[in-house]
Write a protein that holds these residues in place. Sequence first.
Motif, short mmCIF file in Angstrom:
data_model
loop_
_atom_site.label_atom_id
_atom_site.label_comp_id
_atom_site.label_asym_id
_atom_site.label_seq_id
_atom_site.Cartn_x
_atom_site.Cartn_y
_atom_site.Cartn_z
N LEU A 147 9.28 11.10 -7.11
CA LEU A 147 8.14 10.22 -6.16
C LEU A 147 7.14 10.26 -4.72
O LEU A 147 7.30 11.57 -4.36
N ILE A 148 6.84 9.26 -4.50
CA ILE A 148 6.00 10.21 -3.56
C ILE A 148 6.40 8.19 -2.75
O ILE A 148 5.77 7.55 -3.47
N VAL A 149 5.91 8.97 -1.33
CA VAL A 149 6.14 7.55 -0.37
C VAL A 149 5.52 7.80 0.51
O VAL A 149 4.51 9.49 0.43
N TYR A 150 4.83 6.93 1.13
CA TYR A 150 3.52 6.91 2.19
C TYR A 150 3.81 6.50 3.28
O TYR A 150 4.85 4.90 3.13
N HIS A 151 4.02 6.95 4.43
CA HIS A 151 4.51 6.71 5.40
C HIS A 151 3.31 5.57 6.51
O HIS A 151 2.51 6.69 6.98
N PHE A 152 3.98 4.33 5.54
CA PHE A 152 2.50 3.55 7.10
C PHE A 152 3.25 3.62 8.28
O PHE A 152 4.12 2.38 8.25
N ALA A 194 -3.12 2.51 -8.19
CA ALA A 194 -2.81 3.77 -8.75
C ALA A 194 -0.74 3.33 -9.21
O ALA A 194 -0.59 4.16 -10.00
N SER A 195 -0.36 2.37 -8.53
CA SER A 195 1.34 2.29 -9.27
C SER A 195 0.77 2.08 -10.52
O SER A 195 2.65 1.63 -11.25
N LEU A 196 -0.30 0.97 -11.02
CA LEU A 196 -0.03 1.15 -12.44
C LEU A 196 -0.06 2.74 -12.76
O LEU A 196 0.52 2.41 -14.77
N HIS A 197 -0.22 3.44 -12.82
CA HIS A 197 -0.64 4.25 -13.40
C HIS A 197 0.56 5.29 -13.46
O HIS A 197 0.75 6.56 -14.48
N LEU A 198 0.34 5.66 -12.08
CA LEU A 198 1.62 6.86 -12.31
C LEU A 198 3.08 6.39 -12.56
O LEU A 198 3.67 8.05 -12.95
N ASP A 246 5.61 9.94 -15.60
CA ASP A 246 6.80 9.78 -14.74
C ASP A 246 6.66 9.88 -13.04
O ASP A 246 7.90 10.76 -12.80
N VAL A 247 5.75 9.03 -12.11
CA VAL A 247 6.33 9.00 -10.60
C VAL A 247 6.38 7.70 -10.07
O VAL A 247 5.57 7.61 -10.83
N SER A 248 7.14 7.62 -9.33
CA SER A 248 6.96 6.22 -8.59
C SER A 248 6.28 6.58 -7.44
O SER A 248 6.54 7.06 -7.39
N GLY A 267 -2.55 -9.64 0.27
CA GLY A 267 -2.84 -9.42 -1.10
C GLY A 267 -1.96 -8.24 -2.01
O GLY A 267 -2.77 -7.98 -2.95
N TRP A 268 -1.03 -7.49 -0.97
CA TRP A 268 -0.61 -6.08 -1.85
C TRP A 268 -0.04 -6.76 -3.24
O TRP A 268 1.32 -7.17 -2.51
N ARG A 269 0.63 -5.70 -3.80
CA ARG A 269 2.21 -5.83 -4.67
C ARG A 269 2.90 -4.49 -5.16
O ARG A 269 3.95 -4.36 -5.56
N PHE A 270 1.95 -3.69 -4.22
CA PHE A 270 2.62 -2.62 -3.99
C PHE A 270 4.53 -2.68 -3.80
O PHE A 270 4.84 -3.17 -3.26
N ALA A 271 5.16 -1.80 -3.76
CA ALA A 271 6.58 -1.58 -2.99
C ALA A 271 7.09 -0.83 -2.23
O ALA A 271 5.88 -0.24 -1.60
N TRP A 272 7.36 -1.22 -1.01
CA TRP A 272 6.97 -1.76 0.39
C TRP A 272 8.67 -1.62 0.78
O TRP A 272 9.56 -2.83 0.83
#
Length: 236
Positions: free
Chosen positions: A70-75, A98-102, A106-108, A128-133
């Motif tokens: 798991l990669i977490v970006y601290h926004f 990136a989230s489409l390919h990770l 085996d990476v979320s 207009g973003w779709r990534f998990a937040w």
Amino acid sequence: MNRPKIVSRDEWTAARKQLLQREKELDHLRDALSAERRDLPCVKVEKDYVFAGPNGRVSLRDLFEGRRQLIVYHFMFDPSWDQGCKSCSLVADTFDGASLHLPARDVSFAAVSRAPLAKIEAFKKRMGWRFAWFSSAETDFNYDYHVSFRQEDRDAAGAVEYNYAKTQFPQPEAPGVSVFLRDGDDVLHTYSTYARGLDSLIATYAYLDLTPLGRNEKDLPHTMSWVRHHDKYGAT
């Protein structure tokens, strides 16, 4: 304009080949550094962090979505702000791709902020973003990973713990990335990086670094002062 000097094609090719050797050296150094990063020891996450998401409350383990990494970006998005940080938004403009390919490796991926979920969802829709937040407003997650600062976090000189050192930081929020590994029921913290360690995630900088004028930030009040939310360029 401070442009490069004009030379013949043969002279340019010779200079380009010389630089190519330096670029190859950097590639090898980057590969070696990445190997060292993978060999870092890890720390077991003992706290049960719970985040607010669009489908309800979820744990840190839930963010893996069944994957091992798991990669977490601290926004940067303080609860009192009406919108997320513009510099973090520059980085976030690449997250959907990136989230489409990770997952294939085996990476979320997820972004986490202290702002309440309603503000996160409104800003996410605007951009207009779709990534998990997710919102960490009800946990110590941001504080434990040194990307949010309470007043009591500051020492007598006003410095906080950021990027593995005491430093002056003008905002209550800071950017960063943390990486986790799931081992059965255990969640392990393997890596965090901050400040210039995030440069590799800024695709726009990667493009600018290819150009003759580069980032062209030297005469600005501060680096990234030119950055806007992508729907604000051209606005008066």
